[in-house]
Design a protein around this motif. Structure first.
Motif, mmCIF file in Angstrom:
data_model
loop_
_atom_site.group_PDB
_atom_site.id
_atom_site.type_symbol
_atom_site.label_atom_id
_atom_site.label_comp_id
_atom_site.label_asym_id
_atom_site.label_seq_id
_atom_site.Cartn_x
_atom_site.Cartn_y
_atom_site.Cartn_z
ATOM 1 N N ILE A 313 0.985 -1.531 0.025
ATOM 2 C CA ILE A 313 0.285 0.148 0.209
ATOM 3 C C ILE A 313 0.763 1.136 -0.100
ATOM 4 O O ILE A 313 0.580 2.656 -0.936
ATOM 5 C CB ILE A 313 -1.003 0.117 1.240
ATOM 6 N N SER A 314 1.699 1.276 1.045
ATOM 7 C CA SER A 314 2.933 2.624 0.233
ATOM 8 C C SER A 314 4.014 1.936 1.107
ATOM 9 O O SER A 314 4.339 0.773 1.347
ATOM 10 C CB SER A 314 2.504 3.956 2.015
ATOM 11 N N PRO A 315 4.931 2.598 0.944
ATOM 12 C CA PRO A 315 6.440 1.933 0.636
ATOM 13 C C PRO A 315 6.830 2.050 2.045
ATOM 14 O O PRO A 315 6.090 3.008 2.915
ATOM 15 C CB PRO A 315 7.725 3.187 -0.108
ATOM 16 N N THR A 316 7.984 1.125 2.223
ATOM 17 C CA THR A 316 8.444 1.062 4.188
ATOM 18 C C THR A 316 9.808 0.526 3.524
ATOM 19 O O THR A 316 10.122 0.148 2.433
ATOM 20 C CB THR A 316 7.809 -0.333 4.424
ATOM 21 N N ASN A 317 10.813 -0.406 5.090
ATOM 22 C CA ASN A 317 11.840 -0.595 4.703
ATOM 23 C C ASN A 317 11.729 -1.504 6.787
ATOM 24 O O ASN A 317 12.403 -1.515 6.798
ATOM 25 C CB ASN A 317 13.066 0.482 5.437
ATOM 26 N N ILE A 318 10.135 -1.533 6.864
ATOM 27 C CA ILE A 318 10.353 -1.281 8.136
ATOM 28 C C ILE A 318 10.046 -3.748 8.616
ATOM 29 O O ILE A 318 9.779 -4.170 7.226
ATOM 30 C CB ILE A 318 8.567 -1.663 9.097
ATOM 31 N N THR A 319 11.648 -4.101 8.852
ATOM 32 C CA THR A 319 11.239 -5.750 8.871
ATOM 33 C C THR A 319 10.502 -6.577 9.048
ATOM 34 O O THR A 319 10.196 -7.317 8.053
ATOM 35 C CB THR A 319 12.551 -5.918 9.450
ATOM 36 N N ASN A 320 9.130 -6.088 10.028
ATOM 37 C CA ASN A 320 8.661 -6.635 10.126
ATOM 38 C C ASN A 320 6.944 -6.579 9.264
ATOM 39 O O ASN A 320 6.993 -7.670 8.185
ATOM 40 C CB ASN A 320 7.300 -6.620 11.477
ATOM 41 N N GLU A 321 7.036 -5.399 8.416
ATOM 42 C CA GLU A 321 6.110 -5.185 6.948
ATOM 43 C C GLU A 321 6.305 -6.522 5.824
ATOM 44 O O GLU A 321 5.914 -7.035 5.467
ATOM 45 C CB GLU A 321 6.199 -3.795 6.655
#
Lengths: 420, 88
Positions: A313-321
Protein backbone atom coordinates in the motif's frame (compact mmCIF):
# COMPACT_ATOMS: atom_id res chain seq x y z
CA UNK A 1 41.06 15.37 -27.90
CA UNK A 2 40.54 11.64 -27.72
CA UNK A 3 39.92 10.12 -24.33
CA UNK A 4 42.23 7.54 -22.81
CA UNK A 5 40.46 4.93 -20.70
CA UNK A 6 42.12 2.14 -18.70
CA UNK A 7 40.37 -0.99 -17.61
CA UNK A 8 42.13 -2.75 -14.73
CA UNK A 9 41.27 -6.38 -14.06
CA UNK A 10 42.86 -8.54 -11.34
CA UNK A 11 44.05 -11.90 -12.70
CA UNK A 12 41.94 -14.66 -11.09
CA UNK A 13 41.16 -12.21 -8.31
CA UNK A 14 40.01 -14.33 -5.38
CA UNK A 15 42.74 -16.88 -5.98
CA UNK A 16 45.51 -14.30 -6.39
CA UNK A 17 44.48 -12.53 -3.23
CA UNK A 18 44.33 -15.79 -1.33
CA UNK A 19 47.79 -16.69 -2.65
CA UNK A 20 49.33 -13.35 -1.63
CA UNK A 21 47.80 -13.62 1.81
CA UNK A 22 49.15 -17.12 2.33
CA UNK A 23 52.61 -16.26 1.04
CA UNK A 24 53.17 -12.84 2.53
CA UNK A 25 51.03 -12.69 5.64
CA UNK A 26 50.86 -16.27 6.81
CA UNK A 27 54.31 -17.14 5.54
CA UNK A 28 53.41 -20.32 3.63
CA UNK A 29 55.82 -21.58 1.02
CA UNK A 30 53.56 -22.78 -1.80
CA UNK A 31 52.17 -20.22 -4.21
CA UNK A 32 48.60 -21.19 -5.06
CA UNK A 33 48.97 -19.44 -8.40
CA UNK A 34 51.60 -21.93 -9.52
CA UNK A 35 49.73 -25.15 -8.70
CA UNK A 36 46.27 -26.35 -9.83
CA UNK A 37 44.16 -24.71 -7.17
CA UNK A 38 40.79 -23.07 -6.66
CA UNK A 39 38.78 -21.03 -4.22
CA UNK A 40 35.65 -23.06 -3.63
CA UNK A 41 32.56 -23.10 -1.46
CA UNK A 42 31.61 -25.69 1.12
CA UNK A 43 30.07 -28.90 -0.27
CA UNK A 44 28.49 -29.75 3.08
CA UNK A 45 26.58 -26.48 3.10
CA UNK A 46 25.67 -27.05 -0.57
CA UNK A 47 27.69 -24.03 -1.68
CA UNK A 48 29.76 -26.37 -3.78
CA UNK A 49 31.02 -24.36 -6.72
CA UNK A 50 34.40 -23.10 -7.90
CA UNK A 51 34.64 -19.34 -7.30
CA UNK A 52 38.07 -18.80 -8.88
CA UNK A 53 40.80 -21.02 -10.24
CA UNK A 54 44.52 -20.71 -10.92
CA UNK A 55 46.04 -20.70 -14.41
CA UNK A 56 47.41 -24.29 -14.01
CA UNK A 57 43.89 -25.42 -13.00
CA UNK A 58 42.52 -23.71 -16.09
CA UNK A 59 44.70 -25.98 -18.21
CA UNK A 60 42.80 -28.97 -16.80
CA UNK A 61 39.57 -27.39 -18.04
CA UNK A 62 38.32 -26.28 -14.62
CA UNK A 63 36.00 -23.32 -15.05
CA UNK A 64 34.62 -20.77 -12.62
CA UNK A 65 31.11 -21.85 -11.70
CA UNK A 66 31.75 -25.61 -12.07
CA UNK A 67 30.60 -27.80 -9.21
CA UNK A 68 33.37 -29.10 -6.97
CA UNK A 69 32.62 -32.69 -8.03
CA UNK A 70 32.98 -31.85 -11.72
CA UNK A 71 36.19 -29.96 -11.05
CA UNK A 72 37.68 -32.89 -9.14
CA UNK A 73 36.86 -35.23 -12.02
CA UNK A 74 38.80 -32.95 -14.37
CA UNK A 75 41.67 -32.40 -11.97
CA UNK A 76 41.89 -34.92 -9.07
CA UNK A 77 44.80 -33.16 -7.34
CA UNK A 78 43.08 -29.77 -7.27
CA UNK A 79 43.95 -27.86 -4.09
CA UNK A 80 40.83 -26.13 -2.77
CA UNK A 81 40.75 -23.31 -0.27
CA UNK A 82 37.72 -21.68 1.36
CA UNK A 83 36.75 -18.11 0.44
CA UNK A 84 37.80 -15.20 2.63
CA UNK A 85 35.70 -12.17 1.77
CA UNK A 86 37.15 -9.76 4.35
CA UNK A 87 40.50 -10.22 2.68
CA UNK A 88 39.05 -9.61 -0.79
CA UNK A 89 37.54 -6.36 0.39
CA UNK A 90 40.83 -5.13 1.81
CA UNK A 91 42.72 -6.11 -1.37
CA UNK A 92 40.15 -4.39 -3.52
CA UNK A 93 40.24 -1.23 -1.41
CA UNK A 94 44.04 -1.10 -1.50
CA UNK A 95 44.02 -1.44 -5.28
CA UNK A 96 41.44 1.34 -5.67
CA UNK A 97 43.66 3.58 -3.53
CA UNK A 98 46.57 3.07 -5.91
CA UNK A 99 44.33 3.72 -8.93
CA UNK A 100 43.17 6.97 -7.36
CA UNK A 101 46.80 8.07 -7.08
CA UNK A 102 47.11 7.68 -10.84
CA UNK A 103 43.83 9.08 -12.09
CA UNK A 104 41.38 11.66 -10.77
CA UNK A 105 38.44 9.69 -12.13
CA UNK A 106 38.13 6.05 -11.06
CA UNK A 107 35.03 3.92 -11.43
CA UNK A 108 34.97 0.72 -9.43
CA UNK A 109 33.15 -1.68 -11.72
CA UNK A 110 33.21 -4.73 -9.47
CA UNK A 111 35.29 -6.05 -6.60
CA UNK A 112 38.24 -6.76 -8.92
CA UNK A 113 37.67 -4.43 -11.87
CA UNK A 114 37.87 -0.70 -12.38
CA UNK A 115 37.91 1.92 -15.10
CA UNK A 116 40.23 4.93 -14.95
CA UNK A 117 39.92 8.01 -17.09
CA UNK A 118 43.55 8.79 -17.93
CA UNK A 119 42.84 11.57 -20.43
CA UNK A 120 45.44 14.31 -20.21
CA UNK A 121 47.96 12.47 -18.03
CA UNK A 122 50.63 12.26 -20.77
CA UNK A 123 52.58 15.06 -19.11
CA UNK A 124 52.61 13.13 -15.83
CA UNK A 125 53.42 9.59 -16.80
CA UNK A 126 54.25 9.62 -20.50
CA UNK A 127 52.33 7.61 -23.06
CA UNK A 128 49.38 5.41 -22.10
CA UNK A 129 51.31 2.14 -22.37
CA UNK A 130 54.10 3.49 -20.16
CA UNK A 131 51.58 4.67 -17.58
CA UNK A 132 49.72 1.36 -17.65
CA UNK A 133 52.90 -0.64 -17.20
CA UNK A 134 53.93 1.58 -14.32
CA UNK A 135 50.51 1.13 -12.72
CA UNK A 136 50.54 -2.64 -13.17
CA UNK A 137 54.06 -2.95 -11.72
CA UNK A 138 53.23 -0.69 -8.79
CA UNK A 139 50.25 -2.86 -7.88
CA UNK A 140 52.40 -5.96 -8.12
CA UNK A 141 55.29 -4.64 -6.04
CA UNK A 142 53.14 -3.02 -3.36
CA UNK A 143 50.21 -5.37 -3.05
CA UNK A 144 51.71 -8.56 -4.44
CA UNK A 145 49.17 -9.54 -7.11
CA UNK A 146 49.08 -9.15 -10.88
CA UNK A 147 46.56 -7.27 -13.00
CA UNK A 148 45.78 -6.85 -16.68
CA UNK A 149 45.37 -3.35 -18.04
CA UNK A 150 43.38 -2.63 -21.17
CA UNK A 151 43.87 0.73 -22.89
CA UNK A 152 41.53 2.38 -25.36
CA UNK A 153 39.43 5.43 -26.03
CA UNK A 154 36.23 4.12 -24.44
CA UNK A 155 35.13 1.69 -21.77
CA UNK A 156 33.97 -1.23 -23.90
CA UNK A 157 37.20 -1.39 -25.90
CA UNK A 158 39.34 -1.02 -22.78
CA UNK A 159 37.43 -3.88 -21.18
CA UNK A 160 37.84 -6.08 -24.23
CA UNK A 161 41.57 -5.26 -24.30
CA UNK A 162 42.20 -6.26 -20.69
CA UNK A 163 40.74 -9.67 -21.51
CA UNK A 164 43.17 -10.53 -24.32
CA UNK A 165 46.10 -12.43 -22.88
CA UNK A 166 46.66 -13.03 -19.18
CA UNK A 167 48.29 -12.66 -16.71
CA UNK A 168 50.22 -9.50 -15.91
CA UNK A 169 49.89 -7.81 -19.32
CA UNK A 170 49.09 -4.45 -20.85
CA UNK A 171 47.06 -4.44 -24.06
CA UNK A 172 45.78 -1.67 -26.30
CA UNK A 173 42.67 -1.76 -28.44
CA UNK A 174 42.32 1.58 -30.17
CA UNK A 175 39.52 2.04 -32.72
CA UNK A 176 41.95 1.53 -35.62
CA UNK A 177 42.96 -1.85 -34.14
CA UNK A 178 39.44 -3.25 -33.81
CA UNK A 179 39.45 -5.01 -37.16
CA UNK A 180 42.72 -6.76 -36.51
CA UNK A 181 42.50 -7.50 -32.76
CA UNK A 182 38.81 -7.82 -31.87
CA UNK A 183 36.91 -8.91 -34.95
CA UNK A 184 38.50 -12.37 -35.32
CA UNK A 185 37.41 -13.32 -31.76
CA UNK A 186 34.38 -15.60 -31.21
CA UNK A 187 31.20 -13.64 -30.63
CA UNK A 188 30.80 -15.14 -27.14
CA UNK A 189 33.88 -13.19 -26.03
CA UNK A 190 32.14 -9.87 -26.60
CA UNK A 191 31.14 -8.06 -23.43
CA UNK A 192 27.38 -8.36 -22.82
CA UNK A 193 26.97 -11.51 -24.94
CA UNK A 194 26.06 -14.39 -22.64
CA UNK A 195 25.54 -18.08 -23.41
CA UNK A 196 21.88 -17.59 -24.45
CA UNK A 197 22.58 -14.74 -26.90
CA UNK A 198 25.60 -16.64 -28.16
CA UNK A 199 23.39 -19.59 -29.15
CA UNK A 200 20.93 -17.27 -30.82
CA UNK A 201 23.70 -15.51 -32.75
CA UNK A 202 25.20 -18.82 -33.84
CA UNK A 203 21.75 -19.79 -35.17
CA UNK A 204 21.83 -16.63 -37.27
CA UNK A 205 25.21 -17.67 -38.67
CA UNK A 206 27.13 -15.06 -36.66
CA UNK A 207 30.21 -16.65 -35.12
CA UNK A 208 32.79 -13.89 -34.77
CA UNK A 209 32.63 -10.36 -33.43
CA UNK A 210 33.53 -9.12 -36.92
CA UNK A 211 30.51 -10.83 -38.44
CA UNK A 212 28.32 -9.27 -35.79
CA UNK A 213 29.79 -5.84 -36.47
CA UNK A 214 29.05 -6.13 -40.17
CA UNK A 215 25.52 -7.46 -39.77
CA UNK A 216 22.70 -5.12 -40.75
CA UNK A 217 21.46 -3.58 -37.48
CA UNK A 218 17.87 -4.02 -38.70
CA UNK A 219 18.29 -7.81 -38.66
CA UNK A 220 19.66 -7.66 -35.13
CA UNK A 221 16.87 -5.35 -34.04
CA UNK A 222 14.31 -7.77 -35.44
CA UNK A 223 15.77 -10.64 -33.43
CA UNK A 224 17.01 -8.96 -30.27
CA UNK A 225 15.13 -5.64 -30.12
CA UNK A 226 17.02 -2.88 -28.26
CA UNK A 227 19.70 -5.31 -27.09
CA UNK A 228 20.59 -5.98 -30.74
CA UNK A 229 21.53 -2.34 -31.23
CA UNK A 230 23.68 -2.42 -28.09
CA UNK A 231 25.74 -5.46 -29.09
CA UNK A 232 26.05 -4.16 -32.67
CA UNK A 233 27.47 -0.92 -31.31
CA UNK A 234 29.82 -2.81 -28.96
CA UNK A 235 31.07 -5.00 -31.81
CA UNK A 236 31.93 -1.81 -33.67
CA UNK A 237 33.66 -0.42 -30.61
CA UNK A 238 31.08 2.27 -29.98
CA UNK A 239 30.32 3.09 -26.35
CA UNK A 240 29.32 6.55 -25.23
CA UNK A 241 29.26 5.92 -21.48
CA UNK A 242 31.71 7.89 -19.39
CA UNK A 243 33.79 6.80 -16.43
CA UNK A 244 31.42 7.56 -13.56
CA UNK A 245 32.99 7.98 -10.15
CA UNK A 246 29.76 7.54 -8.27
CA UNK A 247 27.82 4.34 -8.61
CA UNK A 248 24.25 4.80 -9.87
CA UNK A 249 21.66 4.40 -7.10
CA UNK A 250 20.38 0.88 -6.50
CA UNK A 251 17.18 -0.01 -8.30
CA UNK A 252 16.40 -2.89 -6.02
CA UNK A 253 17.64 -4.63 -2.90
CA UNK A 254 17.60 -8.39 -2.75
CA UNK A 255 18.94 -11.24 -0.70
CA UNK A 256 18.82 -14.99 -1.14
CA UNK A 257 20.31 -18.09 0.40
CA UNK A 258 20.76 -21.78 -0.32
CA UNK A 259 19.63 -23.51 2.86
CA UNK A 260 21.98 -26.26 4.14
CA UNK A 261 19.05 -28.69 4.43
CA UNK A 262 15.80 -29.22 2.49
CA UNK A 263 12.95 -27.22 4.01
CA UNK A 264 9.64 -29.02 3.93
CA UNK A 265 7.57 -27.09 6.47
CA UNK A 266 6.18 -23.61 6.11
CA UNK A 267 7.27 -22.34 9.51
CA UNK A 268 10.98 -23.02 8.88
CA UNK A 269 10.69 -21.44 5.44
CA UNK A 270 9.15 -18.36 7.02
CA UNK A 271 12.02 -18.22 9.49
CA UNK A 272 14.44 -18.20 6.58
CA UNK A 273 12.37 -15.45 4.97
CA UNK A 274 12.58 -13.44 8.19
CA UNK A 275 16.34 -13.76 8.30
CA UNK A 276 16.53 -12.68 4.65
CA UNK A 277 14.16 -9.77 5.26
CA UNK A 278 16.27 -8.73 8.22
CA UNK A 279 19.29 -8.21 6.00
CA UNK A 280 17.42 -6.61 3.10
CA UNK A 281 15.73 -4.12 5.40
CA UNK A 282 18.98 -3.29 7.20
CA UNK A 283 20.42 -2.35 3.82
CA UNK A 284 17.33 -0.34 2.87
CA UNK A 285 17.49 1.59 6.13
CA UNK A 286 21.24 2.13 5.84
CA UNK A 287 20.71 3.78 2.43
CA UNK A 288 17.73 5.71 3.78
CA UNK A 289 15.34 4.37 1.14
CA UNK A 290 12.06 2.45 1.12
CA UNK A 291 10.73 -0.26 -1.16
CA UNK A 292 7.25 -0.56 -2.64
CA UNK A 293 7.38 -3.94 -4.34
CA UNK A 294 8.30 -7.19 -2.58
CA UNK A 295 9.05 -10.41 -4.47
CA UNK A 296 9.75 -13.91 -3.16
CA UNK A 297 11.56 -16.59 -5.14
CA UNK A 298 11.79 -20.31 -4.44
CA UNK A 299 14.07 -22.96 -5.91
CA UNK A 300 12.87 -26.45 -4.97
CA UNK A 301 14.88 -29.66 -4.69
CA UNK A 302 14.29 -30.38 -8.39
CA UNK A 303 15.90 -27.01 -9.21
CA UNK A 304 12.60 -25.60 -10.39
CA UNK A 305 12.48 -21.84 -10.01
CA UNK A 306 9.33 -19.88 -9.20
CA UNK A 307 8.66 -16.36 -7.98
CA UNK A 308 5.83 -14.06 -7.09
CA UNK A 309 5.59 -10.36 -6.30
CA UNK A 310 3.22 -7.79 -4.87
CA UNK A 311 2.94 -4.03 -4.45
CA UNK A 312 2.51 -2.70 -0.94
CA UNK A 313 0.00 0.00 0.00
CA UNK A 314 2.84 2.35 0.79
CA UNK A 315 6.64 2.05 0.69
CA UNK A 316 8.40 0.62 3.74
CA UNK A 317 11.74 -0.49 5.11
CA UNK A 318 10.45 -2.11 8.27
CA UNK A 319 11.57 -5.70 8.70
CA UNK A 320 8.20 -6.88 10.06
CA UNK A 321 6.24 -5.37 7.19
CA UNK A 322 8.48 -6.78 4.48
CA UNK A 323 8.46 -10.15 6.20
CA UNK A 324 4.67 -10.12 6.47
CA UNK A 325 4.37 -9.43 2.75
CA UNK A 326 6.94 -12.11 1.98
CA UNK A 327 5.02 -14.69 4.02
CA UNK A 328 1.80 -13.81 2.21
CA UNK A 329 3.55 -14.27 -1.14
CA UNK A 330 5.15 -17.48 0.05
CA UNK A 331 1.79 -18.97 1.05
CA UNK A 332 0.37 -18.19 -2.37
CA UNK A 333 3.41 -19.50 -4.20
CA UNK A 334 4.53 -22.66 -2.41
CA UNK A 335 3.14 -26.00 -3.58
CA UNK A 336 4.64 -28.08 -0.74
CA UNK A 337 7.72 -29.38 -2.60
CA UNK A 338 10.80 -29.32 -0.33
CA UNK A 339 12.75 -26.10 -0.77
CA UNK A 340 16.45 -25.66 -1.49
CA UNK A 341 16.82 -21.94 -2.00
CA UNK A 342 14.80 -18.90 -0.93
CA UNK A 343 15.10 -15.27 -1.91
CA UNK A 344 13.50 -11.91 -1.25
CA UNK A 345 13.80 -9.02 -3.63
CA UNK A 346 12.50 -5.49 -3.18
CA UNK A 347 12.11 -2.90 -5.91
CA UNK A 348 10.39 0.38 -6.83
CA UNK A 349 12.72 2.16 -4.48
CA UNK A 350 11.60 5.48 -3.04
CA UNK A 351 14.23 7.96 -1.91
CA UNK A 352 14.17 10.88 0.46
CA UNK A 353 11.20 12.19 2.39
CA UNK A 354 8.32 9.76 2.07
CA UNK A 355 4.82 10.35 3.30
CA UNK A 356 3.56 7.20 4.86
CA UNK A 357 0.01 6.08 4.29
CA UNK A 358 -1.09 5.16 7.80
CA UNK A 359 -3.38 2.19 7.94
CA UNK A 360 -6.47 2.57 10.14
CA UNK A 361 -5.85 -0.85 11.71
CA UNK A 362 -2.16 -0.36 12.14
CA UNK A 363 -2.62 0.72 15.76
CA UNK A 364 0.39 3.03 15.57
CA UNK A 365 2.70 0.08 15.14
CA UNK A 366 4.52 1.74 12.29
CA UNK A 367 6.23 4.37 14.40
CA UNK A 368 7.09 1.96 17.16
CA UNK A 369 8.52 -0.58 14.74
CA UNK A 370 10.58 1.95 12.86
CA UNK A 371 12.06 3.24 16.10
CA UNK A 372 12.79 -0.33 17.16
CA UNK A 373 14.50 -1.11 13.85
CA UNK A 374 16.60 2.04 14.13
CA UNK A 375 17.78 1.03 17.60
CA UNK A 376 18.58 -2.53 16.50
CA UNK A 377 20.59 -1.17 13.55
CA UNK A 378 22.59 1.08 15.86
CA UNK A 379 23.34 -1.75 18.27
CA UNK A 380 24.42 -4.06 15.43
CA UNK A 381 26.60 -1.40 13.90
CA UNK A 382 28.41 -0.81 17.14
CA UNK A 383 28.63 -4.29 18.64
CA UNK A 384 28.35 -6.60 15.64
CA UNK A 385 25.59 -8.38 13.78
CA UNK A 386 25.16 -11.06 16.42
CA UNK A 387 24.83 -8.71 19.39
CA UNK A 388 21.05 -8.66 19.13
CA UNK A 389 18.71 -11.13 17.47
CA UNK A 390 15.11 -12.24 17.49
CA UNK A 391 14.29 -14.95 20.03
CA UNK A 392 12.91 -17.22 17.31
CA UNK A 393 16.46 -17.72 16.01
CA UNK A 394 17.92 -18.63 19.41
CA UNK A 395 18.00 -22.38 19.08
CA UNK A 396 16.78 -22.74 15.52
CA UNK A 397 18.70 -24.17 12.59
CA UNK A 398 18.65 -20.87 10.71
CA UNK A 399 21.24 -18.11 11.07
CA UNK A 400 19.47 -14.88 12.01
CA UNK A 401 20.81 -12.83 9.11
CA UNK A 402 20.99 -15.26 6.23
CA UNK A 403 22.22 -14.60 2.74
CA UNK A 404 25.00 -12.40 1.52
CA UNK A 405 28.39 -13.23 2.96
CA UNK A 406 28.11 -15.33 6.09
CA UNK A 407 30.66 -14.87 8.90
CA UNK A 408 32.54 -18.11 8.21
CA UNK A 409 33.16 -17.01 4.64
CA UNK A 410 34.55 -13.70 5.84
CA UNK A 411 37.30 -15.28 7.92
CA UNK A 412 38.05 -18.97 7.48
CA UNK A 413 39.66 -20.98 10.26
CA UNK A 414 43.15 -22.07 9.37
CA UNK A 415 44.60 -25.20 10.90
CA UNK A 416 47.73 -23.60 12.27
CA UNK A 417 49.43 -20.26 12.44
CA UNK A 418 47.83 -16.89 12.63
CA UNK A 419 44.72 -15.38 11.21
CA UNK A 420 45.15 -11.68 10.81
CA UNK B 1 57.94 -28.56 10.41
CA UNK B 2 59.07 -25.03 9.77
CA UNK B 3 56.76 -22.74 11.64
CA UNK B 4 54.70 -20.20 9.71
CA UNK B 5 54.82 -16.55 10.63
CA UNK B 6 54.52 -16.78 14.41
CA UNK B 7 52.89 -14.15 16.61
CA UNK B 8 55.41 -12.94 19.18
CA UNK B 9 55.48 -10.62 22.20
CA UNK B 10 57.36 -7.39 21.63
CA UNK B 11 58.10 -4.29 23.67
CA UNK B 12 58.31 -1.31 21.37
CA UNK B 13 58.59 2.47 21.69
CA UNK B 14 56.55 4.91 19.65
CA UNK B 15 58.12 8.34 19.33
CA UNK B 16 56.41 11.67 18.78
CA UNK B 17 56.90 11.45 15.03
CA UNK B 18 55.06 8.15 14.99
CA UNK B 19 58.19 6.11 14.42
CA UNK B 20 58.08 2.62 15.88
CA UNK B 21 61.10 0.90 17.31
CA UNK B 22 60.96 -2.64 18.71
CA UNK B 23 63.18 -2.89 21.82
CA UNK B 24 62.67 -6.34 23.27
CA UNK B 25 61.31 -9.54 21.82
CA UNK B 26 60.23 -12.74 23.56
CA UNK B 27 60.98 -15.95 21.71
CA UNK B 28 60.44 -19.59 22.57
CA UNK B 29 63.48 -21.87 22.56
CA UNK B 30 63.69 -25.60 21.79
CA UNK B 31 62.57 -26.52 25.33
CA UNK B 32 59.48 -24.30 24.94
CA UNK B 33 60.66 -21.79 27.54
CA UNK B 34 60.21 -18.12 26.80
CA UNK B 35 63.31 -15.98 26.65
CA UNK B 36 63.49 -12.23 26.28
CA UNK B 37 66.09 -10.75 23.97
CA UNK B 38 67.13 -7.15 23.61
CA UNK B 39 67.00 -5.83 20.09
CA UNK B 40 70.48 -4.42 19.62
CA UNK B 41 70.04 -2.52 16.38
CA UNK B 42 67.69 -2.26 13.43
CA UNK B 43 69.35 -3.00 10.12
CA UNK B 44 66.46 -1.71 8.04
CA UNK B 45 62.72 -1.27 8.14
CA UNK B 46 60.19 -0.86 5.39
CA UNK B 47 56.46 -0.41 5.02
CA UNK B 48 54.54 -3.11 3.19
CA UNK B 49 50.97 -3.48 2.07
CA UNK B 50 50.72 -6.98 0.66
CA UNK B 51 47.12 -8.14 0.19
CA UNK B 52 46.00 -4.68 1.29
CA UNK B 53 47.20 -5.26 4.86
CA UNK B 54 49.55 -2.53 6.03
CA UNK B 55 52.56 -3.80 7.95
CA UNK B 56 56.01 -2.57 8.94
CA UNK B 57 58.83 -5.00 8.34
CA UNK B 58 61.91 -4.77 10.60
CA UNK B 59 65.18 -6.56 10.09
CA UNK B 60 67.12 -6.44 13.35
CA UNK B 61 69.89 -8.00 15.42
CA UNK B 62 69.54 -9.76 18.76
CA UNK B 63 72.27 -11.32 20.86
CA UNK B 64 71.63 -15.02 21.41
CA UNK B 65 74.19 -17.23 23.18
CA UNK B 66 76.81 -14.56 22.80
CA UNK B 67 76.46 -14.08 19.06
CA UNK B 68 74.49 -11.61 17.04
CA UNK B 69 71.57 -13.09 15.15
CA UNK B 70 69.53 -11.47 12.41
CA UNK B 71 65.74 -11.72 12.73
CA UNK B 72 62.89 -10.39 10.62
CA UNK B 73 59.74 -9.24 12.40
CA UNK B 74 56.61 -7.52 11.17
CA UNK B 75 54.17 -5.20 12.88
CA UNK B 76 50.63 -5.46 11.49
CA UNK B 77 49.16 -1.99 11.66
CA UNK B 78 45.49 -3.02 11.53
CA UNK B 79 45.57 -5.83 14.08
CA UNK B 80 48.48 -4.47 16.19
CA UNK B 81 50.14 -7.89 16.13
CA UNK B 82 53.84 -8.62 15.90
CA UNK B 83 54.94 -11.70 13.99
CA UNK B 84 58.29 -13.39 13.55
CA UNK B 85 58.84 -13.75 9.82
CA UNK B 86 62.13 -15.64 9.96
CA UNK B 87 65.29 -16.07 11.96
CA UNK B 88 68.62 -15.67 10.28
Amino acid sequence: MNKIIFHIDVNSAFLSWEAVYRLRIRGEKTDLREIPSAVAGDVKKRHGIILARSTPAKKYGVRTGDTINDALKLCPNLVMVPPHYDLYESCSEAMMEILKEFSPCVEQYSVDEAFCDMTGTVGLYGSAVVAATLLKDKIYSELGFTVNVGISTNKILAKMASDFKKPNMVHTLFPEEIEQKMWPLPVGDLFFVGPASKRKLHALGIHTIGQLANTDPDILRAHFKKYGEVIHAFANGIDLSVVAEEAPPNKGYGNSTTIPFDVDDGSTAKMVLLSLAEKVCTRLRADNVMATVVAVSIVDIYFRHSSHQMTLISPTNITNEIHKAACKLFDRLWDGTPIRHLGIHTSKIVRGEVYKQINLFDMNRYEKLSRLDAVVDTIRERYGEDSVKRAIFLKGPVYHMAGGISPEKRKPMYKEGITL
Amino acid sequence: MKMLNMPVDVIATFNVQGKIRPNYIRLEDEEHTLQTFKIENIVFSREEKYAGMPAIHFCCNIIRNGCAQLIHIKYHVKTHQWVLVREG
